[in-house]
Design a protein around this motif. Structure first.
Motif, PDB file in Angstrom:
ATOM      1  N   LEU A   9       0.831  -1.209   0.000  1.00 33.59           N
ATOM      2  CA  LEU A   9       0.000   0.000   0.000  1.00 33.59           C
ATOM      3  C   LEU A   9       0.863   1.256   0.000  1.00 33.59           C
ATOM      4  N   ALA A  12       2.071   1.756  -3.539  1.00 34.55           N
ATOM      5  CA  ALA A  12       0.987   2.324  -4.346  1.00 34.55           C
ATOM      6  C   ALA A  12       0.832   3.817  -4.047  1.00 34.55           C
ATOM      7  N   LYS A  49       2.557  -6.162  -6.171  1.00 36.57           N
ATOM      8  CA  LYS A  49       1.209  -6.093  -5.589  1.00 36.57           C
ATOM      9  C   LYS A  49       0.730  -4.638  -5.514  1.00 36.57           C
ATOM     10  N   GLY A  50       1.622  -3.720  -5.153  1.00 36.45           N
ATOM     11  CA  GLY A  50       1.263  -2.300  -5.118  1.00 36.45           C
ATOM     12  C   GLY A  50       0.951  -1.755  -6.501  1.00 36.45           C
ATOM     13  N   ASN A  52       0.047  -3.543  -9.144  1.00 40.85           N
ATOM     14  CA  ASN A  52      -1.167  -4.193  -9.647  1.00 40.85           C
ATOM     15  C   ASN A  52      -2.437  -3.611  -9.044  1.00 40.85           C
ATOM     16  N   GLN A  53      -2.348  -3.134  -7.807  1.00 42.57           N
ATOM     17  CA  GLN A  53      -3.513  -2.470  -7.214  1.00 42.57           C
ATOM     18  C   GLN A  53      -3.869  -1.225  -8.024  1.00 42.57           C
ATOM     19  N   SER A  56      -5.550  -2.255 -11.218  1.00 39.56           N
ATOM     20  CA  SER A  56      -6.954  -2.641 -11.027  1.00 39.56           C
ATOM     21  C   SER A  56      -7.851  -1.428 -10.786  1.00 39.56           C
ATOM     22  N   GLU A  57      -7.277  -0.338 -10.258  1.00 36.60           N
ATOM     23  CA  GLU A  57      -8.046   0.893 -10.031  1.00 36.60           C
ATOM     24  C   GLU A  57      -8.114   1.769 -11.277  1.00 36.60           C
TER      25      GLU A  57
END
Length: 124
Positions: A9, A12, A49-50, A52-53, A56-57
């Motif tokens: 997070l 991101a 993961k950050g 990819n978040q 996805s947004e």
């Protein structure tokens, strides 16, 4: 990485901050997950993961074989989302506390203005 929140997070949010402040323009390529991982000394899967978040947004998009890029309109969308969060996290609690303490609108505005003068910044 110095927060109690999950590292992905924070990654991101770092990318979001770069978009909001203009250091990452729309359609600009963002650092790769390996670059992010090496710079922040984290696992590449965590960096991914950050990133990819944000994909996805709709903040980032992937160009196959090239990398990740900032989506058009991302800055405006991020600013709007942050403004909504700012209201929920800061303005609403501030106003609730001011009401409890009997601080009226004019007094609250004077407090805010005088604080801005103390730190040498104008919010406008």
């Amino acid at each position: 990485m110095d927060d109690d929140r999950p590292i992905f997070l924070q990654i991101a949010e770092l990318i979001e901050n770069s978009i909001i402040d203009g250091s990452l323009a729309e359609e600009a390529q963002v650092p790769s997950t390996n670059e992010l991982a090496a710079f922040h000394r984290i696992n590449p899967a965590t960096a991914a993961k950050g990133v990819n978040q944000l994909v996805s947004e709709g903040t980032l998009y992937k160009r196959r074989g090239i990398g990740m890029f900032v989506a058009g309109g991302a800055r405006a969308r991020l600013r709007e989302r942050r403004r909504e969060r700012f209201t929920e996290q800061y303005v609403e609690p501030l106003l609730a506390e001011a009401r409890k303490l009997g601080i009226g609108h004019d007094e609250l505005m004077k407090m805010i203005d005088s604080f801005g003068a103390v730190v040498g910044r104008d919010l406008g």
